[in-house]
Design a protein around this motif. Structure first.
Motif, PDB file in Angstrom:
ATOM      1  N   ALA A  25      -1.884  13.674  -5.128  1.00  0.00           N
ATOM      2  CA  ALA A  25      -3.012  13.917  -3.863  1.00  0.00           C
ATOM      3  C   ALA A  25      -2.773  12.533  -3.271  1.00  0.00           C
ATOM      4  O   ALA A  25      -2.689  12.440  -1.967  1.00  0.00           O
ATOM      5  CB  ALA A  25      -4.444  13.924  -4.342  1.00  0.00           C
ATOM      6  N   ALA A  26      -2.602  11.395  -3.823  1.00  0.00           N
ATOM      7  CA  ALA A  26      -2.348  10.012  -3.075  1.00  0.00           C
ATOM      8  C   ALA A  26      -0.958  10.050  -2.403  1.00  0.00           C
ATOM      9  O   ALA A  26      -1.197   9.568  -1.394  1.00  0.00           O
ATOM     10  CB  ALA A  26      -2.400   8.923  -3.985  1.00  0.00           C
ATOM     11  N   ALA A  27      -0.044  10.666  -3.115  1.00  0.00           N
ATOM     12  CA  ALA A  27       1.160  10.566  -2.482  1.00  0.00           C
ATOM     13  C   ALA A  27       1.273  11.430  -1.117  1.00  0.00           C
ATOM     14  O   ALA A  27       2.029  11.189  -0.093  1.00  0.00           O
ATOM     15  CB  ALA A  27       2.355  11.110  -3.429  1.00  0.00           C
ATOM     16  N   GLY A  40      -7.033   4.933   3.747  1.00  0.00           N
ATOM     17  CA  GLY A  40      -6.486   5.330   2.547  1.00  0.00           C
ATOM     18  C   GLY A  40      -6.504   4.275   1.761  1.00  0.00           C
ATOM     19  O   GLY A  40      -6.553   4.309   0.459  1.00  0.00           O
ATOM     20  N   SER A  41      -5.894   3.137   2.183  1.00  0.00           N
ATOM     21  CA  SER A  41      -5.699   1.842   1.287  1.00  0.00           C
ATOM     22  C   SER A  41      -6.973   1.304   0.776  1.00  0.00           C
ATOM     23  O   SER A  41      -6.898   0.866  -0.303  1.00  0.00           O
ATOM     24  CB  SER A  41      -4.789   0.818   1.763  1.00  0.00           C
ATOM     25  OG  SER A  41      -5.008   0.604   3.322  1.00  0.00           O
ATOM     26  N   GLN A  42      -7.870   1.358   1.426  1.00  0.00           N
ATOM     27  CA  GLN A  42      -9.341   0.727   1.192  1.00  0.00           C
ATOM     28  C   GLN A  42      -9.908   1.711  -0.076  1.00  0.00           C
ATOM     29  O   GLN A  42     -10.442   1.265  -0.736  1.00  0.00           O
ATOM     30  CB  GLN A  42     -10.361   0.900   2.291  1.00  0.00           C
ATOM     31  CG  GLN A  42      -9.734   0.000   3.531  1.00  0.00           C
ATOM     32  CD  GLN A  42     -10.939  -0.546   4.042  1.00  0.00           C
ATOM     33  OE1 GLN A  42     -12.037  -0.726   3.742  1.00  0.00           O
ATOM     34  NE2 GLN A  42     -10.542  -1.436   4.899  1.00  0.00           N
ATOM     35  N   ILE A  43      -9.507   3.125   0.124  1.00  0.00           N
ATOM     36  CA  ILE A  43     -10.130   3.950  -0.854  1.00  0.00           C
ATOM     37  C   ILE A  43      -9.225   3.719  -2.269  1.00  0.00           C
ATOM     38  O   ILE A  43      -9.985   3.640  -3.119  1.00  0.00           O
ATOM     39  CB  ILE A  43      -9.959   5.436  -0.524  1.00  0.00           C
ATOM     40  CG1 ILE A  43     -10.620   5.891   0.545  1.00  0.00           C
ATOM     41  CG2 ILE A  43     -10.125   6.433  -1.610  1.00  0.00           C
ATOM     42  CD1 ILE A  43     -10.497   7.459   1.151  1.00  0.00           C
ATOM     43  N   ALA A 169       1.157  -1.170   3.244  1.00  0.00           N
ATOM     44  CA  ALA A 169      -0.502  -1.480   2.642  1.00  0.00           C
ATOM     45  C   ALA A 169      -0.638  -0.320   1.607  1.00  0.00           C
ATOM     46  O   ALA A 169      -1.105  -0.701   0.463  1.00  0.00           O
ATOM     47  CB  ALA A 169      -1.427  -1.891   3.453  1.00  0.00           C
ATOM     48  N   TYR A 170      -0.535   0.796   2.067  1.00  0.00           N
ATOM     49  CA  TYR A 170      -0.869   1.897   1.261  1.00  0.00           C
ATOM     50  C   TYR A 170      -0.213   1.962   0.147  1.00  0.00           C
ATOM     51  O   TYR A 170      -0.433   2.394  -1.291  1.00  0.00           O
ATOM     52  CB  TYR A 170      -0.872   3.132   2.157  1.00  0.00           C
ATOM     53  CG  TYR A 170      -1.402   4.595   1.600  1.00  0.00           C
ATOM     54  CD1 TYR A 170      -2.726   4.783   1.726  1.00  0.00           C
ATOM     55  CD2 TYR A 170      -0.588   5.253   0.696  1.00  0.00           C
ATOM     56  CE1 TYR A 170      -3.167   5.953   1.171  1.00  0.00           C
ATOM     57  CE2 TYR A 170      -1.064   6.445   0.255  1.00  0.00           C
ATOM     58  CZ  TYR A 170      -2.215   6.733   0.512  1.00  0.00           C
ATOM     59  OH  TYR A 170      -2.762   7.699  -0.174  1.00  0.00           O
ATOM     60  N   LEU A 267     -12.300   7.119 -16.794  1.00  0.00           N
ATOM     61  CA  LEU A 267     -11.168   6.283 -15.905  1.00  0.00           C
ATOM     62  C   LEU A 267     -11.132   7.189 -14.752  1.00  0.00           C
ATOM     63  O   LEU A 267     -11.102   6.670 -13.619  1.00  0.00           O
ATOM     64  CB  LEU A 267      -9.991   6.196 -16.719  1.00  0.00           C
ATOM     65  CG  LEU A 267      -9.880   5.400 -18.013  1.00  0.00           C
ATOM     66  CD1 LEU A 267      -8.491   4.861 -18.008  1.00  0.00           C
ATOM     67  CD2 LEU A 267     -10.564   3.774 -17.118  1.00  0.00           C
ATOM     68  N   TYR A 268     -10.872   8.630 -14.713  1.00  0.00           N
ATOM     69  CA  TYR A 268     -10.646   9.373 -13.722  1.00  0.00           C
ATOM     70  C   TYR A 268     -11.871   9.717 -12.635  1.00  0.00           C
ATOM     71  O   TYR A 268     -11.873   9.912 -11.635  1.00  0.00           O
ATOM     72  CB  TYR A 268     -10.121  10.767 -14.086  1.00  0.00           C
ATOM     73  CG  TYR A 268      -8.452  10.577 -14.449  1.00  0.00           C
ATOM     74  CD1 TYR A 268      -7.711  10.311 -13.095  1.00  0.00           C
ATOM     75  CD2 TYR A 268      -7.903  10.641 -15.647  1.00  0.00           C
ATOM     76  CE1 TYR A 268      -6.285  10.263 -13.475  1.00  0.00           C
ATOM     77  CE2 TYR A 268      -6.814  10.519 -15.872  1.00  0.00           C
ATOM     78  CZ  TYR A 268      -5.980  10.240 -14.629  1.00  0.00           C
ATOM     79  OH  TYR A 268      -4.678  10.091 -15.152  1.00  0.00           O
ATOM     80  N   GLY A 269     -13.121   9.394 -13.147  1.00  0.00           N
ATOM     81  CA  GLY A 269     -14.323   9.256 -12.445  1.00  0.00           C
ATOM     82  C   GLY A 269     -14.131   8.556 -11.136  1.00  0.00           C
ATOM     83  O   GLY A 269     -14.365   9.090  -9.901  1.00  0.00           O
ATOM     84  N   ALA A 270     -13.476   7.405 -11.229  1.00  0.00           N
ATOM     85  CA  ALA A 270     -13.253   6.567  -9.995  1.00  0.00           C
ATOM     86  C   ALA A 270     -12.220   7.119  -9.015  1.00  0.00           C
ATOM     87  O   ALA A 270     -12.474   7.193  -7.867  1.00  0.00           O
ATOM     88  CB  ALA A 270     -12.585   5.247 -10.414  1.00  0.00           C
ATOM     89  N   PHE A 271     -11.602   7.962  -9.316  1.00  0.00           N
ATOM     90  CA  PHE A 271     -10.454   8.667  -8.682  1.00  0.00           C
ATOM     91  C   PHE A 271     -11.239   9.673  -7.823  1.00  0.00           C
ATOM     92  O   PHE A 271     -10.640  10.215  -6.527  1.00  0.00           O
ATOM     93  CB  PHE A 271      -9.591   9.469  -9.376  1.00  0.00           C
ATOM     94  CG  PHE A 271      -8.575   8.121  -9.886  1.00  0.00           C
ATOM     95  CD1 PHE A 271      -7.215   7.997  -9.186  1.00  0.00           C
ATOM     96  CD2 PHE A 271      -8.738   7.529 -10.939  1.00  0.00           C
ATOM     97  CE1 PHE A 271      -6.198   7.215  -9.876  1.00  0.00           C
ATOM     98  CE2 PHE A 271      -7.965   6.707 -11.346  1.00  0.00           C
ATOM     99  CZ  PHE A 271      -6.734   6.264 -10.924  1.00  0.00           C
ATOM    100  N   ILE A 272     -12.350  10.284  -8.309  1.00  0.00           N
ATOM    101  CA  ILE A 272     -12.890  11.385  -7.630  1.00  0.00           C
ATOM    102  C   ILE A 272     -14.035  10.617  -6.583  1.00  0.00           C
ATOM    103  O   ILE A 272     -14.436  10.987  -5.457  1.00  0.00           O
ATOM    104  CB  ILE A 272     -13.719  12.416  -8.544  1.00  0.00           C
ATOM    105  CG1 ILE A 272     -12.710  12.855  -9.459  1.00  0.00           C
ATOM    106  CG2 ILE A 272     -14.669  13.426  -7.781  1.00  0.00           C
ATOM    107  CD1 ILE A 272     -12.008  13.853  -8.857  1.00  0.00           C
TER     108      ILE A 272
END
Lengths: 327, 286
Positions: A25-27, A40-43, A169-170, A267-272
């Motif tokens: 998703a990030a890519a 995006g980079s702030q996220i 930056a991203y 750990l993946y909670g942060a990603f959501i």
């Protein structure tokens, strides 16, 4: 020695296929939303910050309202290195900022981790506000209320300029996030990570079976501090600016809410949580700040009452049910 | 020199009294149920806003508007306690913290929507304006009035806590909840009652204190830390502790802001850290 038959799935190093999703998703985000790369980079930075909180909150069970203290320390360290000391090489700046935050985290943790409950909550809060007052007062170094100006970054690895669209930056933030994530995943899967979970579940029992509870908690706090410092430094480097609010109580609250929305202890909670929170904020705050505040408040109340495990916990619950009902 | 010293002591004392009135309910409910209620400041804020509306728009006299606001806030708090808080008794503090923070956010949004983002002040009646001569010096009438009310509240609370059956039940429940339940005290009802009472007191402090604390929708977060410090430093569920902590906090904060304004709130947080490290359970721990 005989190996136990039971193997904890959390300890196996195997990578599940779903684990690739956030990275994909990030890519994809990089190519699909070229106009939103700054957001995006702030996220990505907030994902990293929330993940560091997860290490102490979700794994060790330390409730901290002062995680911004470490984020802010990292941000100001990286900012001051460049703006005042002329040290503008990004990677070494990142490492130094992480180390400084780690030292601050170690010292704070060594003092406050003797306490529990409300006292611990208040101490973490007080330390953050104290640091913010200090940063506000030391205008010469921090720029005080106006923020720290004059941060410049040399090209990354001497090759990639930080461009206006935030492409470098991203990708920089994404790469750092990945490296730190791999480290965090390794830590969480180790026996040290297991002992943290034990402390969270039952501190007394862990103490009774001979686990050095205080030392393990301090270790976790210091590691989380390094990660939070790196996140803060990333923010300073990619925006080339440090505002006083990196040390604010609100930022501590925001990151905690992001983590809770996503789900703690995985750990993946942060990603959501971080993307959901920040995209909602970006969209709703445009309508009106009150809508946003009311919305996030209602979302938080609903999460606590109906999905205390966060979105990932909810997904897992329904996923398990679906699997069970399938023939 | 002496003059500024007296006026700092006076202002610090007035601030401390407001802090005490607002925080004492929080201290008792936290001591009683162990519920970390971060929405307590919101009740104070609501008290202020409702009082302002009653007096300004409905033309209620000052001495009627403020108590009515307390009643209104008490009712709101009972509804919230019955519907939301009750579900999280005995849950871990993180969930309580987050639920109540969510409530605060919603409260801030609603207050901004109704009363706007700017600072609002309670209209003080003419007989409370100006200054009053206390023999050796003239003091602002309104702040003197605040102090008189506060002393009345302190004495009333002390009497209620130490000399009535209800107070004895609360003390028993704070000391040992199981034992209290065993001897037939209805903890749930007791808690609803003290929760409503604490919220009403917060509303009173909020309404009277607009002149000192100001009143904007972010009030609920801005001063939350102060209220929590009073509770944590004083010791959960301790009246004496909360009073002492409010006194120290009020005077240190006022003096610090007067003599070294550049440091802002630096002093109270430094003092808080030192006090909490010295006594992690507060002055008067259970």
């Amino acid at each position: 020695m005989e190996q136990p038959a039971y193997r904890n799935p959390l300890r196996t190093g195997a990578v599940r296929p779903t684990e690739l999703l956030p990275w994909l998703a990030a890519a994809l985000g990089f190519f699909l939303f070229p106009d939103y790369l700054q957001l995006g980079s702030q996220i990505l930075i907030m994902v990293l910050f929330a993940m560091s909180l997860d290490l102490i909150l979700g794994y060790a069970g330390i409730v901290s309202l002062g995680h911004a203290a470490l984020f802010g320390t990292g941000a100001y360290t990286a900012g001051i290195l460049s703006a005042h000391l002329g040290w503008s090489e990004p990677l070494s700046g990142l490492v130094i900022a992480g180390l400084v935050a780690g030292v601050v985290g170690f010292v704070c943790g060594a003092v406050i981790l003797y306490t529990r409950g409300l006292t611990l909550l208040m101490l973490t809060l007080a330390v953050t506000i104290l640091l913010q007052e200090l940063a506000n007062e030391q205008e010469h170094w921090t720029g005080g209320d106006d923020g720290l100006q004059g941060v410049v970054m040399e090209p990354l690895l001497g090759l990639f300029e930080f461009d206006l669209y935030g492409q470098t930056a991203y990708l920089y933030a994404l790469a750092v996030l990945f490296v730190v994530f791999v480290a965090a995943r390794t830590i969480v899967g180790s026996s040290f990570g297991q002992s943290l979970r034990g402390i969270r579940e039952n501190e007394r029992r862990m103490h009774a079976i001979g686990c050095p509870v205080y030392r393990q908690m301090l270790r976790a706090y210091t590691i989380a501090a390094v990660m939070a410092g790196i996140a803060g430094a990333l923010l300073a480097q990619t925006t080339e600016f440090v505002a006083l609010d990196v040390l604010s109580f609100e930022r501590s609250g925001d990151v905690m809410i992001m983590l809770i929305l996503g789900g703690t202890g995985r750990l993946y909670g942060a990603f959501i949580g971080a993307p959901v929170y920040m995209i909602l904020q970006d969209q709703l705050a445009r309508l009106s700040p009150e809508y946003w505040l009311f919305g996030i408040g209602a979302l938080l109340v609903a999460t606590i009452l109906y999905a205390p495990e966060g979105m990932l916990g909810l997904a897992e619950r329904y996923g398990v049910r679906a699997r069970r009902e399938a023939p | 020199m002496i003059n500024s010293f007296i006026s700092i002591a006076f202002d610090g004392l007035a601030f401390a009294m407001i802090l005490f009135i607002i925080s004492v309910g929080l201290s008792v409910t936290m001591g009683l149920m162990g519920f970390v209620n971060l929405a307590h400041g919101m009740f104070a804020m609501l008290g202020g806003y409702i009082a302002v509306s009653l007096i300004r728009e409905w033309g209620a006299p000052f001495l009627l508007g403020a108590p009515l606001a307390c009643v209104a806030v008490a009712l709101i708090s009972i509804v919230l306690e019955r519907t939301l808080y009750r579900r999280l008794y005995g849950a871990d503090e993180l969930q309580q913290v987050l639920l109540t923070i969510g409530l605060v956010f919603m409260g801030i949004a609603v207050c901004t929507f109704i009363w706007g983002p700017l600072n609002v002040q309670l209209d003080v009646p003419p007989y409370l304006k100006g200054q009053v001569d206390l023999g050796f010096r003239r003091f602002p009438t309104y702040r003197t009035f605040i102090m008189l009310i506060s002393f009345a509240v302190v004495i009333g609370l002390w009497y209620g806590f130490e000399r009535t059956l209800l107070g004895a039940k609360v003390r028993a429940a704070v000391d040992n909840q199981r034992m209290a339940e065993t001897v037939g005290i209805n903890i749930r009802r007791l808690f609803t009652l003290t929760f409503a009472l604490g919220s009403a007191l917060a509303a009173l402090g909020g309404a009277l204190g607009t002149e000192i604390l100001g009143l904007t929708p972010t009030y609920a977060l801005e001063y939350l830390v102060y209220f929590l410090i009073v509770v944590a430093v004083g010791g959960l569920g301790s009246l004496r502790g909360a009073f002492l902590a409010a006194l120290i906090l009020g005077v240190v904060d006022t003096a610090g802001k007067y003599y070294l304004p550049a440091f802002g709130a630096f002093f109270i947080f430094a003092v808080t850290i030192v006090l909490l490290l010295w006594r992690p359970q507060g002055f008067y721990a259970r």
